[in-house]
Design a protein around this motif. Structure first.
Motif, PDB file in Angstrom:
ATOM      1  N   CYS A   1      -7.023 -26.933 -19.748  1.00 14.51           N
ATOM      2  CA  CYS A   1      -6.302 -27.020 -18.472  1.00 14.51           C
ATOM      3  C   CYS A   1      -4.847 -27.397 -18.641  1.00 14.51           C
ATOM      4  O   CYS A   1      -4.420 -27.839 -19.711  1.00 14.51           O
ATOM      5  CB  CYS A   1      -6.979 -28.085 -17.609  1.00 14.51           C
ATOM      6  SG  CYS A   1      -6.748 -29.745 -18.259  1.00 14.51           S
ATOM      7  N   GLN A   2      -4.124 -27.160 -17.554  1.00  9.44           N
ATOM      8  CA  GLN A   2      -2.759 -27.691 -17.421  1.00  9.44           C
ATOM      9  C   GLN A   2      -2.864 -29.037 -16.727  1.00  9.44           C
ATOM     10  O   GLN A   2      -3.809 -29.279 -15.989  1.00  9.44           O
ATOM     11  CB  GLN A   2      -1.909 -26.749 -16.553  1.00  9.44           C
ATOM     12  CG  GLN A   2      -1.889 -25.325 -17.052  1.00  9.44           C
ATOM     13  CD  GLN A   2      -0.818 -24.494 -16.365  1.00  9.44           C
ATOM     14  OE1 GLN A   2       0.023 -23.913 -17.054  1.00  9.44           O
ATOM     15  NE2 GLN A   2      -0.822 -24.448 -15.058  1.00  9.44           N
TER      16      GLN A   2
ATOM     17  N   HIS B   1       0.412 -30.666 -15.525  1.00  4.75           N
ATOM     18  CA  HIS B   1       1.877 -30.832 -15.471  1.00  4.75           C
ATOM     19  C   HIS B   1       2.285 -32.170 -14.846  1.00  4.75           C
ATOM     20  O   HIS B   1       3.144 -32.874 -15.375  1.00  4.75           O
ATOM     21  CB  HIS B   1       2.504 -29.689 -14.657  1.00  4.75           C
ATOM     22  CG  HIS B   1       2.593 -28.401 -15.426  1.00  4.75           C
ATOM     23  ND1 HIS B   1       3.400 -28.211 -16.515  1.00  4.75           N
ATOM     24  CD2 HIS B   1       1.911 -27.232 -15.269  1.00  4.75           C
ATOM     25  CE1 HIS B   1       3.252 -26.991 -16.981  1.00  4.75           C
ATOM     26  NE2 HIS B   1       2.347 -26.372 -16.244  1.00  4.75           N
TER      27      HIS B   1
ATOM     28  N   TYR C   1       1.510 -35.076 -17.167  1.00  3.29           N
ATOM     29  CA  TYR C   1       2.405 -35.033 -18.345  1.00  3.29           C
ATOM     30  C   TYR C   1       3.812 -35.475 -17.941  1.00  3.29           C
ATOM     31  O   TYR C   1       4.450 -36.297 -18.620  1.00  3.29           O
ATOM     32  CB  TYR C   1       2.447 -33.624 -18.933  1.00  3.29           C
ATOM     33  CG  TYR C   1       3.213 -33.551 -20.231  1.00  3.29           C
ATOM     34  CD1 TYR C   1       4.560 -33.193 -20.241  1.00  3.29           C
ATOM     35  CD2 TYR C   1       2.611 -33.916 -21.449  1.00  3.29           C
ATOM     36  CE1 TYR C   1       5.282 -33.176 -21.425  1.00  3.29           C
ATOM     37  CE2 TYR C   1       3.330 -33.891 -22.627  1.00  3.29           C
ATOM     38  CZ  TYR C   1       4.659 -33.525 -22.617  1.00  3.29           C
ATOM     39  OH  TYR C   1       5.380 -33.524 -23.792  1.00  3.29           O
TER      40      TYR C   1
ATOM     41  N   ASP D   1      -5.339 -25.322 -12.145  1.00  5.69           N
ATOM     42  CA  ASP D   1      -4.976 -25.900 -13.451  1.00  5.69           C
ATOM     43  C   ASP D   1      -5.876 -25.362 -14.560  1.00  5.69           C
ATOM     44  O   ASP D   1      -5.591 -25.541 -15.736  1.00  5.69           O
ATOM     45  CB  ASP D   1      -5.096 -27.433 -13.416  1.00  5.69           C
ATOM     46  CG  ASP D   1      -4.006 -28.067 -12.549  1.00  5.69           C
ATOM     47  OD1 ASP D   1      -4.249 -29.165 -12.009  1.00  5.69           O
ATOM     48  OD2 ASP D   1      -2.933 -27.445 -12.428  1.00  5.69           O
TER      49      ASP D   1
ATOM     50  N   LEU E   1      -7.235 -23.011 -17.177  1.00  4.85           N
ATOM     51  CA  LEU E   1      -6.614 -21.886 -17.904  1.00  4.85           C
ATOM     52  C   LEU E   1      -7.637 -20.820 -18.263  1.00  4.85           C
ATOM     53  O   LEU E   1      -7.277 -19.739 -18.722  1.00  4.85           O
ATOM     54  CB  LEU E   1      -5.950 -22.405 -19.195  1.00  4.85           C
ATOM     55  CG  LEU E   1      -4.720 -23.295 -18.978  1.00  4.85           C
ATOM     56  CD1 LEU E   1      -4.352 -24.024 -20.273  1.00  4.85           C
ATOM     57  CD2 LEU E   1      -3.549 -22.471 -18.459  1.00  4.85           C
TER      58      LEU E   1
ATOM     59  N   GLY F   1       0.025 -20.181 -19.511  1.00  7.14           N
ATOM     60  CA  GLY F   1       0.430 -21.486 -18.995  1.00  7.14           C
ATOM     61  C   GLY F   1       0.556 -22.469 -20.129  1.00  7.14           C
ATOM     62  O   GLY F   1       0.678 -22.075 -21.293  1.00  7.14           O
ATOM     63  N   VAL F   2       0.541 -23.742 -19.794  1.00  9.07           N
ATOM     64  CA  VAL F   2       0.667 -24.794 -20.806  1.00  9.07           C
ATOM     65  C   VAL F   2      -0.685 -25.473 -20.986  1.00  9.07           C
ATOM     66  O   VAL F   2      -1.283 -25.947 -20.013  1.00  9.07           O
ATOM     67  CB  VAL F   2       1.726 -25.848 -20.382  1.00  9.07           C
ATOM     68  CG1 VAL F   2       1.829 -26.946 -21.436  1.00  9.07           C
ATOM     69  CG2 VAL F   2       3.079 -25.169 -20.158  1.00  9.07           C
ATOM     70  N   PHE F   3      -1.167 -25.457 -22.203  1.00  5.48           N
ATOM     71  CA  PHE F   3      -2.455 -26.078 -22.555  1.00  5.48           C
ATOM     72  C   PHE F   3      -2.166 -27.563 -22.810  1.00  5.48           C
ATOM     73  O   PHE F   3      -1.711 -27.934 -23.881  1.00  5.48           O
ATOM     74  CB  PHE F   3      -3.002 -25.357 -23.780  1.00  5.48           C
ATOM     75  CG  PHE F   3      -4.285 -25.914 -24.334  1.00  5.48           C
ATOM     76  CD1 PHE F   3      -4.573 -25.749 -25.690  1.00  5.48           C
ATOM     77  CD2 PHE F   3      -5.202 -26.594 -23.547  1.00  5.48           C
ATOM     78  CE1 PHE F   3      -5.754 -26.221 -26.238  1.00  5.48           C
ATOM     79  CE2 PHE F   3      -6.389 -27.085 -24.081  1.00  5.48           C
ATOM     80  CZ  PHE F   3      -6.657 -26.903 -25.435  1.00  5.48           C
ATOM     81  N   HIS F   4      -2.347 -28.395 -21.778  1.00  5.23           N
ATOM     82  CA  HIS F   4      -2.094 -29.838 -21.922  1.00  5.23           C
ATOM     83  C   HIS F   4      -3.328 -30.563 -22.457  1.00  5.23           C
ATOM     84  O   HIS F   4      -3.203 -31.646 -23.063  1.00  5.23           O
ATOM     85  CB  HIS F   4      -1.738 -30.475 -20.574  1.00  5.23           C
ATOM     86  CG  HIS F   4      -0.344 -30.183 -20.130  1.00  5.23           C
ATOM     87  ND1 HIS F   4      -0.053 -29.343 -19.070  1.00  5.23           N
ATOM     88  CD2 HIS F   4       0.842 -30.612 -20.616  1.00  5.23           C
ATOM     89  CE1 HIS F   4       1.260 -29.297 -18.909  1.00  5.23           C
ATOM     90  NE2 HIS F   4       1.833 -30.056 -19.814  1.00  5.23           N
TER      91      HIS F   4
ATOM     92  N   PRO G   1       1.498 -30.554 -25.916  1.00  2.00           N
ATOM     93  CA  PRO G   1       1.104 -29.378 -25.137  1.00  2.00           C
ATOM     94  C   PRO G   1       1.434 -28.100 -25.904  1.00  2.00           C
ATOM     95  O   PRO G   1       2.352 -28.083 -26.721  1.00  2.00           O
ATOM     96  CB  PRO G   1       1.924 -29.489 -23.864  1.00  2.00           C
ATOM     97  CG  PRO G   1       2.942 -30.526 -24.086  1.00  2.00           C
ATOM     98  CD  PRO G   1       2.599 -31.293 -25.287  1.00  2.00           C
TER      99      PRO G   1
ATOM    100  N   SER H   1       1.886 -23.801 -25.448  1.00  2.00           N
ATOM    101  CA  SER H   1       1.935 -22.638 -24.546  1.00  2.00           C
ATOM    102  C   SER H   1       0.859 -21.654 -24.963  1.00  2.00           C
ATOM    103  O   SER H   1       0.698 -21.357 -26.152  1.00  2.00           O
ATOM    104  CB  SER H   1       3.312 -21.965 -24.642  1.00  2.00           C
ATOM    105  OG  SER H   1       4.277 -22.861 -24.133  1.00  2.00           O
TER     106      SER H   1
END
Ligand SMILES: N=C(N)NCC[C@H]1O[C@@H](n2cnc3c(N)ncnc32)[C@H](O)[C@@H]1O
Length: 423
Positions: free
Chosen positions: A241-242, A244, A247, A287, A289, A323-326, A369, A371
């Motif tokens: 998931c992201q 954001h 973070y 969120d 992914l 997206g961004v893999f947090h 994180p 991308s």
């Protein structure tokens, strides 16, 4: 000139006590039993030490050992506290106050799900013997007496709340049906076996608190042949998931607060905020992914206590949107089978597409994180390892490989991280 390690090797071995039994795997690991006194010769890493027991030498897991503290009155109190790996005094003490019961009762999704189970099975509950394990204020038992006609409900509660539960049973005119018993369910004596064992035992990330062990022990001792477990099954769901906002709040914040560069604090922030999982995280469906995956499924009829020591599962996610893999988010779903053959099961889903519950979801933040892009694959394993000493705690270890699907970058990013919950 001796290196530090050689110095350590020459140092006289230190005596440690085994807090729990360990069965070594592989020829270089040393097995031992709880209470054994081992001589530790070297500590090549924080996790594995080189130790000796009865002239046999091998690697042992450091977290199983405790240095034998010299007996003195100041430590006595600490020793007593340490002696209880279940931390029952603190655990049941917390359930002796209203705070947690108010939180659970205020959770409509949770409480209504149990009410729906009783309501939709009310006919089949007639004349049945029920155990409500860890009944708290007795809400599930009261639903049974109010919505159905069981012959008896044994409402079992180990904390001091049980005194009030008795009053609530009386206050609502249910003394004929509900018998409140104070004590740990697995230690209690009941006059008979039960037809239905119902319990609300789920903790954060499904297993935290490990109350499930008590449910399994009570099942083995008190559920009659062919009896019903409610919940009947449980599943742990995982998704990359992201995160954001989390973070930004905990990490990006240090980049330019008030026009100043506070980035030297970011390693501290990572250690302080991203080492442990974040309980009560609310993930937005957007969120996610990839499609969430049920990584672990527990059958409450066949699950054994020994299975709880280590639960391992593989996963393979296909990134559905760039997206961004947090990190990863986890939640659980439990099912309650119908007492009538072919009847509809009731489901309590604590995921982002259901009404929020007091558990919300659990967020595991990566250290950095990454991308990711549509079509990338995130494969790996999740391992839940129960703490061998602190029996209500566990660690969650994630291993992951990210394979990018875009031709130009054949980068395969590998990662691993272990999250303590909480020890
Ligand atoms: N994560 C949860 N659902 N926690 C609910 C725990 C409720 O069950 C009670 N409880 C937990 N373990 C036990 C046990 N072995 N025996 C009786 N009551 C228990 C606890 O005091 C609290 O009221």
């Amino acid at each position: 000139m001796q290196t530090e390690k050689e110095d350590e090797d020459d140092a006289s071995p230190e005596e440690y006590v085994a807090l729990s039994s360990f069965t070594g795997s592989g020829s270089d690991q040393l097995s031992f039993h709880s209470g054994d006194r081992l001589l530790v010769h070297a500590k090549p890493s924080s996790e594995w030490w080189w130790a000796e027991l009865h002239e046999v030498i091998g690697y042992v897991p450091a977290r199983y050992l405790r240095q034998d503290a010299a007996e003195d009155e100041d430590d006595e109190e600490e020793e007593e506290e340490e002696e209880d790996p279940w931390q029952d005094e603190e655990y049941f003490g917390s359930y002796g106050t209203l705070r947690l019961h108010l939180e659970m009762l205020s959770d409509k999704s949770r409480t209504e799900a149990y009410r729906q189970v009783i309501l939709s099975n009310s006919a089949s509950l007639r004349n049945k013997v029920v155990m409500d394990l860890g009944c708290g204020t007795g809400i599930i038992s009261l639903f049974c007496a109010q919505l159905a006609q069981p012959s008896v409900v044994y409402a079992v509660e180990a904390s001091s709340m049980s005194e009030y539960t008795r009053q609530l049973v009386k206050q609502n005119g249910c003394e004929e049906v509900i018998t409140v018993l104070q004590g740990r369910a697995e230690e209690l004596e009941l006059p008979e076996r039960v037809d239905i064992l119902v319990s609300e035992w789920m903790g954060n990330c499904l297993l935290f608190e490990f109350m499930v062990e008590s449910v399994l022990l009570a099942r083995d001792r008190w559920l009659r042949e062919g009896g019903v477990m409610w919940p009947s099954s449980a599943a742990l769901t995982l998704v990359p998931c992201q995160a954001h906002s989390y973070y930004a709040e905990k990490m990006a914040f240090w980049e330019r607060p008030y026009g100043l560069d506070f980035t030297p604090l970011q390693p501290l922030a990572q250690q302080e905020f991203f080492t442990k999982p974040k309980f009560s995280h609310l993930i937005e469906p957007d969120d996610c992914l990839a499609a969430p995956c049920n990584v672990i499924c527990l059958d409450m009829y066949t699950l054994q206590v020994k299975d709880l020591e280590e639960i391992k599962a593989q996963f393979h996610f296909c990134v559905e949107k760039s997206g961004v893999f947090h990190g990863f988010t986890a939640w659980f779903t439990v099912h309650f089978e119908s007492l009538e053959t072919g009847g509809a099961a009731v489901e309590l889903n604590t995921g982002p597409n259901s009404e929020p519950t007091h558990w919300k979801q659990t967020l595991f933040m990566l250290d950095r994180p990454v991308s990711v892009y549509t079509g990338d694959s995130i494969r790996g394993t999740i391992v839940l390892r129960r703490n061998p000493v602190w029996r209500r705690h566990m660690t969650v270890t994630m291993h992951w490989n990210i394979n990018s699907s875009t031709e130009d970058t054949d980068n395969c990013q590998v990662g691993t991280k272990t999250f303590p919950m909480w020890r």
